[in-house]
Design a protein around this motif. Structure first.
Motif, short mmCIF file in Angstrom:
data_model
loop_
_atom_site.label_atom_id
_atom_site.label_comp_id
_atom_site.label_asym_id
_atom_site.label_seq_id
_atom_site.Cartn_x
_atom_site.Cartn_y
_atom_site.Cartn_z
N MET A 1 8.35 18.45 28.32
CA MET A 1 8.20 19.16 26.77
C MET A 1 7.88 20.88 27.89
SD MET A 1 6.97 16.97 24.57
CE MET A 1 7.13 15.57 24.06
N GLY A 2 7.26 21.61 26.26
CA GLY A 2 7.32 22.81 27.32
C GLY A 2 6.12 23.23 26.62
N VAL A 3 5.61 24.21 27.38
CA VAL A 3 4.01 25.38 27.64
C VAL A 3 3.22 24.97 26.11
CG1 VAL A 3 3.00 27.16 28.14
CG2 VAL A 3 4.94 26.87 29.17
N GLY A 4 3.50 24.70 25.08
CA GLY A 4 3.47 25.03 24.07
C GLY A 4 2.01 23.24 24.15
N ASP A 5 2.99 22.71 24.57
CA ASP A 5 2.40 20.87 24.49
C ASP A 5 0.97 21.66 25.47
OD1 ASP A 5 3.85 20.11 22.54
OD2 ASP A 5 5.31 19.21 24.44
N LYS A 6 1.98 22.11 26.44
CA LYS A 6 0.23 21.45 27.56
C LYS A 6 -0.96 22.72 27.28
CE LYS A 6 3.69 21.24 31.23
NZ LYS A 6 4.10 21.88 32.31
N ALA A 7 -0.42 23.75 26.43
CA ALA A 7 -1.60 24.15 25.52
C ALA A 7 -2.21 23.43 25.44
CB ALA A 7 -0.79 25.33 25.65
N LYS A 8 -2.06 22.63 24.02
CA LYS A 8 -2.42 22.37 22.43
C LYS A 8 -3.71 20.72 23.71
CE LYS A 8 -1.13 18.79 19.06
NZ LYS A 8 0.07 17.73 19.15
N HIS A 9 -2.14 20.37 24.65
CA HIS A 9 -3.54 19.39 25.24
C HIS A 9 -4.46 19.94 25.82
CE1 HIS A 9 -0.46 16.70 24.41
NE2 HIS A 9 0.36 17.29 25.39
N ALA A 10 -4.47 21.36 26.70
CA ALA A 10 -5.67 21.96 27.21
C ALA A 10 -6.42 21.74 26.16
CB ALA A 10 -5.12 23.12 28.19
N ALA A 11 -6.16 22.40 24.94
CA ALA A 11 -6.99 23.04 23.44
C ALA A 11 -7.74 21.07 23.86
CB ALA A 11 -6.34 23.59 22.28
N GLU A 12 -6.98 20.32 23.16
CA GLU A 12 -8.10 19.58 23.09
C GLU A 12 -8.42 19.23 24.43
OE1 GLU A 12 -6.52 14.54 22.03
OE2 GLU A 12 -4.85 16.09 22.60
N ASN A 13 -8.69 19.78 25.62
CA ASN A 13 -9.39 18.88 26.29
C ASN A 13 -11.28 19.21 26.38
OD1 ASN A 13 -10.44 17.85 28.59
ND2 ASN A 13 -9.54 19.54 30.03
N VAL A 14 -10.76 20.63 25.47
CA VAL A 14 -12.03 21.65 25.36
C VAL A 14 -12.89 21.16 24.94
CG1 VAL A 14 -12.98 24.22 24.66
CG2 VAL A 14 -10.53 24.21 26.55
N GLY A 15 -12.07 21.04 23.35
CA GLY A 15 -12.54 20.40 21.91
C GLY A 15 -13.19 19.72 22.01
N GLY A 16 -13.45 18.36 23.32
CA GLY A 16 -13.63 17.20 23.62
C GLY A 16 -15.13 17.83 24.32
N LYS A 17 -14.67 18.42 25.51
CA LYS A 17 -15.77 18.66 26.21
C LYS A 17 -17.10 19.46 25.39
CE LYS A 17 -18.71 19.15 29.89
NZ LYS A 17 -18.49 18.06 30.91
N ALA A 18 -16.15 20.23 24.13
CA ALA A 18 -17.41 20.75 23.24
C ALA A 18 -18.08 19.38 22.42
CB ALA A 18 -16.41 21.46 22.38
N LYS A 19 -17.44 18.64 21.89
CA LYS A 19 -17.85 17.71 21.53
C LYS A 19 -19.02 16.54 22.18
CE LYS A 19 -14.48 16.70 18.40
NZ LYS A 19 -13.22 15.43 17.99
N GLU A 20 -18.57 16.74 23.57
CA GLU A 20 -19.61 16.09 24.51
C GLU A 20 -20.68 16.20 24.48
OE1 GLU A 20 -19.86 14.32 29.34
OE2 GLU A 20 -17.95 15.78 28.47
N VAL A 21 -20.90 17.43 25.01
CA VAL A 21 -22.06 18.26 25.00
C VAL A 21 -22.67 18.27 23.69
CG1 VAL A 21 -23.13 21.33 25.84
CG2 VAL A 21 -20.50 20.22 27.02
#
Length: 58
Positions: A1-21
């Motif tokens: 997959m491309g860089v766009g997918d990797k960025a999307k997954h990283a953003a999803e991880n950051v969003g999850g961390k924000a929800k957790e905090v």
């Protein structure tokens, strides 16, 4: 997959961390757990991307 997918997954991880905090700060256990699940899902997707990349290199 491309860089766009990797960025999307990283953003999803950051969003999850924000929800957790946010859930931790507000005492909202369901929100905190939702954030943890979102992070886990994102990490699994990232691991899948890494496997795909390693297979492509061979």
């Amino acid at each position: 997959m491309g860089v766009g997918d990797k960025a999307k997954h990283a953003a999803e991880n950051v969003g999850g961390k924000a929800k957790e905090v946010g859930g931790e700060v507000r005492g909202d256990k369901p929100l905190k757990n939702k954030g943890k699940r979102q992070q886990s899902k994102s990490k699994l997707k990232q691991a899948g991307e890494n496997v795909k990349d390693s297979v492509k290199k061979k």
